[in-house]
Write an enzyme that holds these catalytic residues in place. Structure first.
Site, PDB file in Angstrom:
ATOM      1  N   THR A  68     -51.814 107.546   5.015  1.00 14.13           N
ATOM      2  CA  THR A  68     -53.216 107.436   4.647  1.00 14.13           C
ATOM      3  C   THR A  68     -53.651 108.816   4.188  1.00 14.13           C
ATOM      4  O   THR A  68     -53.003 109.799   4.510  1.00 14.13           O
ATOM      5  CB  THR A  68     -54.046 107.042   5.898  1.00 14.13           C
ATOM      6  OG1 THR A  68     -53.425 105.932   6.532  1.00 14.13           O
ATOM      7  CG2 THR A  68     -55.473 106.679   5.549  1.00 14.13           C
TER       8      THR A  68
ATOM      9  N   ARG B 218     -53.247  91.502   4.061  1.00 15.42           N
ATOM     10  CA  ARG B 218     -53.477  92.262   5.294  1.00 15.42           C
ATOM     11  C   ARG B 218     -54.448  93.418   5.050  1.00 15.42           C
ATOM     12  O   ARG B 218     -54.326  94.168   4.092  1.00 15.42           O
ATOM     13  CB  ARG B 218     -52.160  92.811   5.813  1.00 15.42           C
ATOM     14  CG  ARG B 218     -52.290  93.743   7.027  1.00 15.42           C
ATOM     15  CD  ARG B 218     -52.231  95.217   6.621  1.00 15.42           C
ATOM     16  NE  ARG B 218     -52.068  96.076   7.808  1.00 15.42           N
ATOM     17  CZ  ARG B 218     -52.099  97.402   7.762  1.00 15.42           C
ATOM     18  NH1 ARG B 218     -52.268  98.035   6.626  1.00 15.42           N
ATOM     19  NH2 ARG B 218     -51.961  98.115   8.872  1.00 15.42           N
TER      20      ARG B 218
ATOM     21  N   GLY C  79     -52.431 105.881  10.895  1.00 26.26           N
ATOM     22  CA  GLY C  79     -51.482 105.385  11.887  1.00 26.26           C
ATOM     23  C   GLY C  79     -51.275 103.895  11.739  1.00 26.26           C
ATOM     24  O   GLY C  79     -51.555 103.318  10.681  1.00 26.26           O
ATOM     25  N   THR C  80     -50.773 103.280  12.779  1.00 25.58           N
ATOM     26  CA  THR C  80     -50.562 101.835  12.771  1.00 25.58           C
ATOM     27  C   THR C  80     -51.934 101.168  12.815  1.00 25.58           C
ATOM     28  O   THR C  80     -52.580 101.114  13.861  1.00 25.58           O
ATOM     29  CB  THR C  80     -49.710 101.419  13.987  1.00 25.58           C
ATOM     30  OG1 THR C  80     -48.498 102.180  13.973  1.00 25.58           O
ATOM     31  CG2 THR C  80     -49.365  99.946  13.928  1.00 25.58           C
ATOM     32  N   GLY C  81     -52.375 100.662  11.658  1.00 23.88           N
ATOM     33  CA  GLY C  81     -53.759 100.224  11.507  1.00 23.88           C
ATOM     34  C   GLY C  81     -54.191  99.205  12.538  1.00 23.88           C
ATOM     35  O   GLY C  81     -55.314  99.233  13.035  1.00 23.88           O
TER      36      GLY C  81
ATOM     37  N   GLY D  78     -55.943  96.800   6.991  1.00 26.21           N
ATOM     38  CA  GLY D  78     -55.704  97.713   8.110  1.00 26.21           C
ATOM     39  C   GLY D  78     -56.983  98.379   8.575  1.00 26.21           C
ATOM     40  O   GLY D  78     -58.087  97.864   8.354  1.00 26.21           O
ATOM     41  N   ASP D  79     -56.835  99.528   9.235  1.00 28.74           N
ATOM     42  CA  ASP D  79     -57.993 100.162   9.849  1.00 28.74           C
ATOM     43  C   ASP D  79     -58.811 101.011   8.889  1.00 28.74           C
ATOM     44  O   ASP D  79     -60.000 101.233   9.131  1.00 28.74           O
ATOM     45  CB  ASP D  79     -57.553 101.029  11.033  1.00 28.74           C
ATOM     46  CG  ASP D  79     -56.650 102.181  10.597  1.00 28.74           C
ATOM     47  OD1 ASP D  79     -55.760 101.944   9.752  1.00 28.74           O
ATOM     48  OD2 ASP D  79     -56.835 103.303  11.092  1.00 28.74           O
TER      49      ASP D  79
END
Lengths: 332, 332
Positions: free
Chosen positions: A202, A230, A253-255, A232-233
């Site tokens: 990101t 999908r 990071g891992t959303g 994400g965050d």
């Protein structure tokens, strides 16, 4: 004889803490922090590759410094910095975005301004060169805060923002990660996530301007191998991006984890509820997550900036009105 | 003579508070709260119309009670209740969903389970009869938490959930609201929001099961006259829907406001940081918002349920293992 040495030790620790980039005690009039993503960043990068990352981060900082010195608003600076990072193919946003499972690109971005909690975001755009600027237009030109997919593209048509073919975002680096992901899918016969830099990434920027306004901006190509539209965050206010009167935060990071935990807003919550400073709050929030989940940058209302991550590295840079200007990749 | 009367007064107030549905002191083994949306609910509804709303809310409660008494999980109960509410044309979710500016329907839903902060959501689906069930499949069958638009439809194809033509969601009630919205657009020559029940609405259910698990589910047709793939708060974990180890929350209101403030998660934050009970936290969170913004329902880990709203009304119902079973519309 023991007590004097202990005192010397305490003094030395005090000096070391004061010089940490994430615990600055200076109170700058303006302050910028940016990131190019958290992840598994191999330490065997060549000197030239490392220098290239630092140069890319510094070029984005330079754009922010130039605008901040002219007195531009936090939002203007954050957007401009993210536009530079979107155009930089090393990072997973704009040019250089991750590939979806179908071999295309779907881009997400968000901006948020501290005063009034104003925010705008787009998710799943395919032909917008600078998603961060479209996110700003959602904030400024509509009554909505989050537009997705074809609807966001139709909004882009009206706004006349710069468009590119979806293949314009292609890079060999990210195509390689897609091939790795596809190979892993065949091996594991599952949709197990691929962790680390190869999977996600990101870019983001947080700014405190000379008037005290705070702004955050985040942009991403999302997760390599993502499917089914999908989101994400990054485009979710409170998850990957947040700004209020206390701080501005941008995450990587891992959303899915960052949505579940509402990571970006939680930094502000800790400052509000516990009186923590940005660095303490950032570390506490990242400590809630599992190792490898990601990291964030934050700038507080007083201009102090900080970061935290539990990945191997976080591409990042900091600059402010006191002359600070530095970039970093791993924990130094 | 004064003091005894004061004591009597205090006792009477105490009794009134104890009997308030949002301040129950019983500790049921299972507990269900549901809502059919907050908004401007005209008090000149006919007795038959009022009875119809109460019957619709009670039918959804009955489904939840039947399943809770069988020992079904919080998630199973919440999903089943929301499916009943989605099929009920009076409420803005599933059949009876609001119309977009284009005269179609785009549906959003989310589920969240307290343990592990597990969550799944869909946004902008057009042909899925029960978006809440597709949201659950996102949680259970993918590594993602939020799928949107055509991608979510493609996921629905794989999951073989029940599909309907988009026009199946049409109702004359909501078409009338769209016409009102269109007329207002012409008059004001702007995209000014239409406030109140005519503009929005949501359904939701929160459950504490006999094992102590908490779950929340929310589903909505969104805002009348929405455009450009707008996503509201309902499918955003932490904004319109939230569950953790402390509480489960489902909201209804002006989605953009609920995203900015992270309303659903803020209820849990206040319980965690300030030790507030669900009713106190719910009221404090809604008090942050502007009058008319919306409302929420919450159930705590001890099975106490509560609600708060700053609109004219909130269609709602409550039931638990102690025999409580009640529905309400306005503040009584």
């Amino acid at each position: 004889m023991r007590i004097p040495w202990m005192l010397v030790g305490v003094l030395l620790i005090g000096v070391a803490c004061a010089s940490l980039p994430n615990a600055s005690t200076a109170k700058p009039t303006w302050s910028i922090a940016l990131h190019g993503g958290a992840g598994v960043i191999p330490k065997n990068l060549s000197a030239a590759e490392i220098a290239g990352y630092h140069a890319a981060l510094d070029a984005a900082l330079a754009e922010g410094i130039r605008r901040a010195e002219r007195g531009e608003s936090a939002l203007d600076v954050a957007e401009a910095v993210v536009r530079v990072l979107e155009d930089e193919p090393r990072f997973n946003a704009g040019k250089g975005a991750a590939f979806t499972a179908d071999g295309t690109h779907e881009l997400d971005a968000c901006v948020m301004v501290g005063s009034g909690l104003r925010t705008g975001a787009v998710a799943g755009v395919k032909t917008v060169r600078h998603p961060v600027s479209l996110a700003r237009l959602v904030m400024e030109k509509t009554r909505h805060v989050l537009l997705a997919a074809d609807g966001a593209e139709a909004f882009a048509d009206l706004m006349k923002v710069e468009r590119v073919p979806n293949t314009w975002f292609d890079t060999e680096l990210r195509r390689g990660y897609l091939e790795e992901w596809r190979a892993a899918q065949k091996t594991h016969a599952s949709s197990a996530p691929v962790r680390g830099e190869n999977a996600y990434g990101t870019v983001g920027c947080v700014v405190r301007d000379a008037k005290g306004e705070l702004a955050a901006a985040t942009s991403t190509g999302g997760l390599t191998g993502k499917r089914w539209g999908r989101i994400g965050d990054a485009p979710i206010a409170g998850a990957g991006t947040f700004a209020d009167g206390r701080c501005a935060v941008s995450c990587s990071g891992t959303g899915e984890v960052f949505i579940r935990h509402g990571v970006a807003r939680e930094v502000s919550n800790r400052m509000r509820h516990f009186g923590e400073d940005p660095a303490t709050a950032a570390r506490a929030v990242i400590a809630m997550l599992d190792p490898g989940d990601g990291g964030l940058i934050v700038v507080g209302a007083d201009g102090t900036s900080a970061y935290a991550f539990n990945t191997e590295g976080l591409y990042r840079g900091f600059a402010d009105s006191t002359g600070r200007r530095e970039t970093a990749i791993w924990e130094d």
